[in-house]
Design a protein around this motif. Structure first.
Motif, PDB file in Angstrom:
ATOM      1  N   GLU A 118       0.766  -1.240  -0.300  1.00  0.00           N
ATOM      2  CA  GLU A 118      -0.144   0.016   0.121  1.00  0.00           C
ATOM      3  C   GLU A 118       0.921   1.104   0.117  1.00  0.00           C
ATOM      4  O   GLU A 118       0.633   2.228  -0.649  1.00  0.00           O
ATOM      5  N   ILE A 119       1.967   1.283   0.670  1.00  0.00           N
ATOM      6  CA  ILE A 119       2.778   2.257   0.847  1.00  0.00           C
ATOM      7  C   ILE A 119       3.627   2.436  -0.360  1.00  0.00           C
ATOM      8  O   ILE A 119       3.854   3.619  -1.022  1.00  0.00           O
ATOM      9  N   LEU A 120       4.188   1.541  -0.894  1.00  0.00           N
ATOM     10  CA  LEU A 120       4.842   1.666  -2.332  1.00  0.00           C
ATOM     11  C   LEU A 120       4.013   1.752  -3.432  1.00  0.00           C
ATOM     12  O   LEU A 120       4.367   2.761  -4.463  1.00  0.00           O
ATOM     13  N   THR A 121       2.756   1.616  -3.569  1.00  0.00           N
ATOM     14  CA  THR A 121       1.848   2.066  -4.267  1.00  0.00           C
ATOM     15  C   THR A 121       1.418   3.562  -4.483  1.00  0.00           C
ATOM     16  O   THR A 121       1.395   4.214  -5.172  1.00  0.00           O
ATOM     17  N   ASN A 122       1.217   4.235  -3.046  1.00  0.00           N
ATOM     18  CA  ASN A 122       1.213   5.468  -3.076  1.00  0.00           C
ATOM     19  C   ASN A 122       2.589   6.029  -3.470  1.00  0.00           C
ATOM     20  O   ASN A 122       2.646   7.101  -4.019  1.00  0.00           O
ATOM     21  N   ALA A 123       3.558   5.614  -3.072  1.00  0.00           N
ATOM     22  CA  ALA A 123       4.857   6.203  -3.630  1.00  0.00           C
ATOM     23  C   ALA A 123       5.090   6.261  -5.105  1.00  0.00           C
ATOM     24  O   ALA A 123       5.500   7.263  -5.810  1.00  0.00           O
ATOM     25  N   GLU A 124       4.419   5.104  -5.801  1.00  0.00           N
ATOM     26  CA  GLU A 124       4.349   5.219  -7.104  1.00  0.00           C
ATOM     27  C   GLU A 124       3.547   6.126  -7.733  1.00  0.00           C
ATOM     28  O   GLU A 124       4.002   6.691  -8.775  1.00  0.00           O
ATOM     29  N   ALA A 125       2.435   6.456  -7.249  1.00  0.00           N
ATOM     30  CA  ALA A 125       1.427   7.488  -7.506  1.00  0.00           C
ATOM     31  C   ALA A 125       1.987   8.801  -7.357  1.00  0.00           C
ATOM     32  O   ALA A 125       1.087   9.875  -7.287  1.00  0.00           O
ATOM     33  N   GLY A 126       2.985   9.010  -6.641  1.00  0.00           N
ATOM     34  CA  GLY A 126       3.422  10.519  -6.000  1.00  0.00           C
ATOM     35  C   GLY A 126       2.909  10.989  -4.952  1.00  0.00           C
ATOM     36  O   GLY A 126       2.757  12.236  -4.660  1.00  0.00           O
ATOM     37  N   LYS A 127       2.332   9.898  -4.125  1.00  0.00           N
ATOM     38  CA  LYS A 127       1.384  10.442  -2.828  1.00  0.00           C
ATOM     39  C   LYS A 127       2.150  10.078  -1.693  1.00  0.00           C
ATOM     40  O   LYS A 127       1.143   9.889  -0.597  1.00  0.00           O
ATOM     41  N   LEU A 128       3.250   9.698  -1.545  1.00  0.00           N
ATOM     42  CA  LEU A 128       4.015   9.430  -0.388  1.00  0.00           C
ATOM     43  C   LEU A 128       4.469  10.860   0.131  1.00  0.00           C
ATOM     44  O   LEU A 128       5.470  11.248  -0.320  1.00  0.00           O
ATOM     45  N   ASP A 129       3.992  11.199   1.324  1.00  0.00           N
ATOM     46  CA  ASP A 129       4.437  12.340   1.883  1.00  0.00           C
ATOM     47  C   ASP A 129       6.154  12.319   2.227  1.00  0.00           C
ATOM     48  O   ASP A 129       6.589  11.379   2.856  1.00  0.00           O
ATOM     49  N   GLY A 130       6.629  13.277   2.060  1.00  0.00           N
ATOM     50  CA  GLY A 130       8.185  13.396   2.137  1.00  0.00           C
ATOM     51  C   GLY A 130       9.033  12.838   1.143  1.00  0.00           C
ATOM     52  O   GLY A 130      10.245  13.044   1.174  1.00  0.00           O
ATOM     53  N   ALA A 131       8.521  12.065   0.437  1.00  0.00           N
ATOM     54  CA  ALA A 131       9.342  11.370  -0.734  1.00  0.00           C
ATOM     55  C   ALA A 131       9.521  12.513  -1.948  1.00  0.00           C
ATOM     56  O   ALA A 131       8.591  12.984  -2.292  1.00  0.00           O
TER      57      ALA A 131
END
Length: 185
Positions: A118-131
């Motif tokens: 779930e977290i990696l999916t958010n990172a892929e979508a550009g929706k991971l805070d701080g990344a």
């Protein structure tokens, strides 16, 4: 310098190392890597643990063969961050920290696979805070590269990536079976 002026081809192409000549850091080596005892060179232990957890989700072990960690992709990435992709080190540090922050206490590596995905999916979508922008794309690209690059760079341990795609590649030792015309790795 030319032959007409008394110079030779050898004198033209001879390189001289001086104290001002930078010494290259070893990014590639023929020495086998013990994956179980490899210590990170460019990442902290915490960043390294998070990286390995992410790699395990990006390309896990399955029926087709070993996953990214078993192929030494973490070694490839860590070494590259001290060499050819050194400019990406801050991107990795910020992105890995963002994975840990999103995971809460216990960090990314402490989560179950579904929550990590779930977290990696958010990172892929550009929706991971701080990344930072481009973190996930860089991580995925470097993971793929580490799986299929020449093993001299730390990944693709035992040519497992090449075997996975049926590429015999450049090998330093060949046995009689591998030299047979009808042999596939």
């Amino acid at each position: 310098v030319s032959a007409a002026s008394g110079g030779t081809r050898k004198s033209v192409v001879t390189l001289h190392q001086t104290s001002a000549t930078p010494v290259a850091s070893p990014v590639a080596t023929l020495e086998p890597v013990d994956l179980a005892t490899y210590a990170p060179v460019n990442l902290t232990d915490a960043e390294f643990t998070t990286l390995k957890a992410a790699l395990d989700r990006l390309i896990p072990n399955d029926a087709d063969g070993p996953g990214a960690n078993e192929m030494g992709v973490f070694v490839f990435i860590d070494r590259a961050l001290g060499g050819r992709t050194a400019a990406s080190l801050p991107l990795y540090q910020q992105g890995l920290a963002a994975l840990d922050t999103a995971a809460g206490s216990g960090g990314f590596a402490g989560l179950d696979a579904a929550k990590q995905d779930e977290i990696l999916t958010n990172a892929e979508a550009g929706k991971l805070d701080g990344a930072p922008a481009g973190f996930f794309a860089t991580l995925l690209n470097d993971t793929r590269t580490g799986m299929f690059a020449d093993p001299i760079y730390g990944g693709n341990v035992n040519f497992a990536g090449w075997d996975l795609i049926g590429y015999s590649g450049i090998r330093l030792l060949w046995d009689a079976e591998a030299q047979a015309l009808d042999h596939l790795p």
